[in-house]
Design a protein around this motif. Structure first.
Motif, PDB file in Angstrom:
ATOM      1  N   GLN A 168       0.824  -1.141   0.098  1.00 17.34           N
ATOM      2  CA  GLN A 168      -0.056  -0.099   0.133  1.00 17.34           C
ATOM      3  C   GLN A 168       0.660   1.390   0.030  1.00 17.34           C
ATOM      4  O   GLN A 168       0.677   2.280  -0.495  1.00 17.34           O
ATOM      5  CB  GLN A 168      -0.854   0.070   1.356  1.00 17.34           C
ATOM      6  N   ASP A 169       1.857   1.193   0.836  1.00 16.67           N
ATOM      7  CA  ASP A 169       2.815   2.438   0.840  1.00 16.67           C
ATOM      8  C   ASP A 169       3.362   2.586  -0.622  1.00 16.67           C
ATOM      9  O   ASP A 169       3.535   3.717  -1.016  1.00 16.67           O
ATOM     10  CB  ASP A 169       4.003   2.188   1.901  1.00 16.67           C
ATOM     11  N   LYS A 170       3.761   1.588  -1.089  1.00 16.75           N
ATOM     12  CA  LYS A 170       4.401   1.559  -2.558  1.00 16.75           C
ATOM     13  C   LYS A 170       3.487   2.089  -3.594  1.00 16.75           C
ATOM     14  O   LYS A 170       3.796   3.091  -4.420  1.00 16.75           O
ATOM     15  CB  LYS A 170       4.950   0.238  -2.881  1.00 16.75           C
ATOM     16  N   ALA A 171       2.392   1.777  -3.547  1.00 13.38           N
ATOM     17  CA  ALA A 171       1.515   2.243  -4.381  1.00 13.38           C
ATOM     18  C   ALA A 171       0.891   3.579  -4.249  1.00 13.38           C
ATOM     19  O   ALA A 171       0.693   4.439  -5.137  1.00 13.38           O
ATOM     20  CB  ALA A 171       0.008   1.131  -4.393  1.00 13.38           C
ATOM     21  N   ALA A 172       0.629   4.131  -3.037  1.00 15.21           N
ATOM     22  CA  ALA A 172       0.567   5.597  -2.608  1.00 15.21           C
ATOM     23  C   ALA A 172       1.627   6.255  -3.211  1.00 15.21           C
ATOM     24  O   ALA A 172       1.507   7.328  -3.602  1.00 15.21           O
ATOM     25  CB  ALA A 172       0.474   5.640  -1.077  1.00 15.21           C
ATOM     26  N   MET A 173       2.914   5.871  -2.840  1.00 11.31           N
ATOM     27  CA  MET A 173       4.075   6.723  -3.225  1.00 11.31           C
ATOM     28  C   MET A 173       4.055   6.825  -4.858  1.00 11.31           C
ATOM     29  O   MET A 173       4.231   7.919  -5.452  1.00 11.31           O
ATOM     30  CB  MET A 173       5.295   6.041  -2.924  1.00 11.31           C
ATOM     31  N   ALA A 174       3.860   5.684  -5.509  1.00  8.46           N
ATOM     32  CA  ALA A 174       3.632   5.706  -7.114  1.00  8.46           C
ATOM     33  C   ALA A 174       2.599   6.618  -7.520  1.00  8.46           C
ATOM     34  O   ALA A 174       2.712   7.534  -8.658  1.00  8.46           O
ATOM     35  CB  ALA A 174       3.577   4.645  -7.754  1.00  8.46           C
ATOM     36  N   GLY A 210       1.849  12.734  -9.687  1.00  9.38           N
ATOM     37  CA  GLY A 210       1.243  14.082  -9.864  1.00  9.38           C
ATOM     38  C   GLY A 210      -0.372  14.320  -9.576  1.00  9.38           C
ATOM     39  O   GLY A 210      -1.006  15.432  -9.711  1.00  9.38           O
ATOM     40  N   LYS A 211      -0.916  12.994  -9.542  1.00 14.81           N
ATOM     41  CA  LYS A 211      -2.225  12.921  -9.585  1.00 14.81           C
ATOM     42  C   LYS A 211      -2.772  12.985  -8.236  1.00 14.81           C
ATOM     43  O   LYS A 211      -4.015  13.734  -7.906  1.00 14.81           O
ATOM     44  CB  LYS A 211      -2.806  11.562 -10.130  1.00 14.81           C
ATOM     45  N   GLY A 212      -2.224  12.830  -7.259  1.00 16.03           N
ATOM     46  CA  GLY A 212      -2.630  12.657  -5.760  1.00 16.03           C
ATOM     47  C   GLY A 212      -1.952  13.909  -5.222  1.00 16.03           C
ATOM     48  O   GLY A 212      -1.034  14.353  -5.350  1.00 16.03           O
ATOM     49  N   ALA A 213      -2.681  14.399  -4.152  1.00 13.05           N
ATOM     50  CA  ALA A 213      -2.057  15.383  -3.142  1.00 13.05           C
ATOM     51  C   ALA A 213      -1.064  14.576  -2.071  1.00 13.05           C
ATOM     52  O   ALA A 213      -1.272  13.439  -1.712  1.00 13.05           O
ATOM     53  CB  ALA A 213      -3.315  15.794  -2.398  1.00 13.05           C
ATOM     54  N   HIS A 214      -0.203  15.384  -2.291  1.00 14.72           N
ATOM     55  CA  HIS A 214       1.017  14.901  -1.211  1.00 14.72           C
ATOM     56  C   HIS A 214       0.628  15.234   0.441  1.00 14.72           C
ATOM     57  O   HIS A 214       0.390  16.199   0.643  1.00 14.72           O
ATOM     58  CB  HIS A 214       2.385  15.679  -1.670  1.00 14.72           C
ATOM     59  N   THR A 215       0.492  14.075   1.085  1.00 17.19           N
ATOM     60  CA  THR A 215       0.109  14.134   2.356  1.00 17.19           C
ATOM     61  C   THR A 215       1.192  13.403   3.032  1.00 17.19           C
ATOM     62  O   THR A 215       2.045  13.063   2.870  1.00 17.19           O
ATOM     63  CB  THR A 215      -1.027  13.044   2.555  1.00 17.19           C
ATOM     64  N   GLN A 216       1.214  13.640   4.537  1.00 18.42           N
ATOM     65  CA  GLN A 216       2.041  13.253   5.458  1.00 18.42           C
ATOM     66  C   GLN A 216       2.055  11.799   5.560  1.00 18.42           C
ATOM     67  O   GLN A 216       1.116  11.220   5.453  1.00 18.42           O
ATOM     68  CB  GLN A 216       1.942  14.013   6.859  1.00 18.42           C
ATOM     69  N   PRO A 217       3.073  11.059   5.529  1.00 15.06           N
ATOM     70  CA  PRO A 217       3.032   9.588   5.623  1.00 15.06           C
ATOM     71  C   PRO A 217       2.270   9.242   6.989  1.00 15.06           C
ATOM     72  O   PRO A 217       2.430   9.985   7.997  1.00 15.06           O
ATOM     73  CB  PRO A 217       4.343   9.226   5.621  1.00 15.06           C
TER      74      PRO A 217
END
Length: 110
Positions: free
Chosen positions: A63-69, A74-81
């Motif tokens: 899930q972390d890998k998919a969220a980082m990709a 550039g499609k997703g908002a950068h959030t805190q981990p």
């Protein structure tokens, strides 16, 4: 035709009842588990719990890998981990010697 289905249903019911009685008689004759069997069951239970933790860790990493990709595209908002994934480490079987004294320790009266 109706009599045939009634006869067949009665036969199936009778067969189920006979098998049910045979099953309860067999279960009643089983001996109590030995200490070795109990210890093996505890190890198996601990190993199953550890396997669940390993599966959860692997899912977390995926899930972390998919969220980082997704965020890198550039499609997703950068959030805190979120919380980091907890590695369960290698399997360590439970020691029956350590568990036995705790269970049979005398209760202090005060």
């Amino acid at each position: 035709m109706h009599a045939f289905t009634m006869t067949r249903a009665m036969g199936l019911t009778l067969a189920a009842a006979v098998l049910g009685l045979a099953g309860t008689q067999a279960a009643a004759k089983l001996p109590a588990p030995t200490e070795e069997q109990k210890a093996k069951a505890e190890v198996d239970k601990a190993k199953a719990a550890w396997s669940d933790k390993v599966a959860a860790f692997q899912l977390c990493k995926a899930q972390d890998k998919a969220a980082m990709a997704y965020q890198a595209s550039g499609k997703g908002a950068h959030t805190q981990p979120g919380t980091p994934c907890a590695d369960p480490g290698p399997f360590v079987p439970p020691t029956p010697a350590a568990a036995a004294p705790a269970a049979s320790a005398p209760v202090a009266k005060g």
